[in-house]
Scaffold this active site. Structure first.
Site, short mmCIF file in Angstrom:
data_model
loop_
_atom_site.label_atom_id
_atom_site.label_comp_id
_atom_site.label_asym_id
_atom_site.label_seq_id
_atom_site.Cartn_x
_atom_site.Cartn_y
_atom_site.Cartn_z
N LYS A 140 -6.28 -5.89 1.23
CA LYS A 140 -6.11 -4.31 1.62
C LYS A 140 -7.36 -3.45 1.49
O LYS A 140 -7.97 -3.56 0.30
CB LYS A 140 -5.01 -3.56 0.76
CG LYS A 140 -4.17 -2.62 1.29
CD LYS A 140 -3.14 -2.17 0.49
CE LYS A 140 -2.51 -1.00 1.00
NZ LYS A 140 -1.49 -0.66 0.24
C1 E4P Z 1 0.88 1.69 1.40
O1 E4P Z 1 0.50 0.80 1.46
C2 E4P Z 1 0.64 2.65 0.07
O2 E4P Z 1 0.99 1.61 -0.84
C3 E4P Z 1 1.60 3.70 0.02
O3 E4P Z 1 2.93 3.68 1.06
C4 E4P Z 1 1.53 4.76 -0.50
O4 E4P Z 1 2.48 5.71 -0.61
P1 E4P Z 1 2.56 7.07 -1.35
O5 E4P Z 1 1.83 8.10 -0.67
O6 E4P Z 1 3.89 7.27 -1.75
O7 E4P Z 1 1.67 6.91 -2.53
#
Ligand code: E4P
Length: 216
Positions: free
Chosen positions: A87
């Site tokens: 990522k």
């Molecule tokens: C995506 O891969 C992120 O880990 C995640 O969806 C972020 O979500 P949040 O806005 O609830 O922190």
């Protein structure tokens, strides 16, 4: 549409996997910190533990922001398990790193995407997944689902193979609307997935059937 669970919590991952509908996992540094995972060795071990629980892609996020360090980190993450997807944040060096990973057979998930322009760059660099954060867009009074619709249209017209991974899901309705808008994957907290089960008429209907079953 595929379902990923958005957590680093092993029992949540196991519960989602036990449902039989889990296609993968996404994590991020905040989710890892929430589980108290500290130090490089423990981080790598935690990703290996996640990979052992789920038969699908597991996104593991790089912690650095310059090209060379992202490449070094991503190589170490990808070596943990074939299902690891690196990522990478949507920044200039991130795009460069995504292209390097693509050219070297390492799959990536471009994270922190908030606009169509960003998603086009990630797709062009060869990201396997692009993660628009729909909940955070909604939080700032823009429309996250509208971005999913726009990306679904652009990716179809342009023939991009990058999959749209709707992220930052806050509730079951986000999942339904992301599915409707053309997301290939939704990554959700376990609670939002379980929320899809709920309907009062199902509960009332089942109670009635169980009551009538006694008369059979
Ligand atoms: C995506 O891969 C992120 O880990 C995640 O969806 C972020 O979500 P949040 O806005 O609830 O922190």
């Amino acid at each position: 549409m595929k379902f990923f669970v958005d957590t680093a919590n092993l029992s949540h991952i196991k519960e989602a996997a036990d449902l039989g509908i889990l296609d993968g996992v996404t994590t991020n540094p905040s989710l890892m910190a929430k589980e108290g995972i500290k130090g490089n060795e423990n981080i790598l071990k935690h990703y290996a533990d996640i990979c052992a629980l789920v038969d699908g892609d597991v996104s593991a996020e790089v912690l650095s922001t310059d090209f060379e360090s992202m490449v070094a980190e991503g190589k170490a993450l990808a070596a943990i398990h074939p299902n690891i997807v690196v990522k990478v944040p949507m920044i200039k060096d991130g795009i460069k790193a995504i292209k390097w990973f693509t050219d070297n057979g390492i799959r990536t998930n471009c994270t922190l995407v908030f606009s169509a322009g960003q998603a086009i760059l990630a797709a062009k660099a060869g990201a396997a997944y692009v993660s628009p954060f729909i909940g955070r867009i909604d939080d700032s009074s823009w429309d996250g689902i509208q971005l999913i619709e726009q990306l679904a249209h652009i990716f179809m017209v342009q023939g991009f193979e990058t999959e749209i991974l709707a992220a930052s899901i806050r509730n079951p309705l986000h999942i339904v609307r992301a599915a409707e808008a053309g997301a290939h994957i939704c990554t959700c907290p376990l609670g939002s997935i379980l929320g899809l089960l709920k309907h009062p008429l199902t509960d009332i209907g089942l109670a009635q059937f169980l009551e009538d079953a006694k008369k059979m």
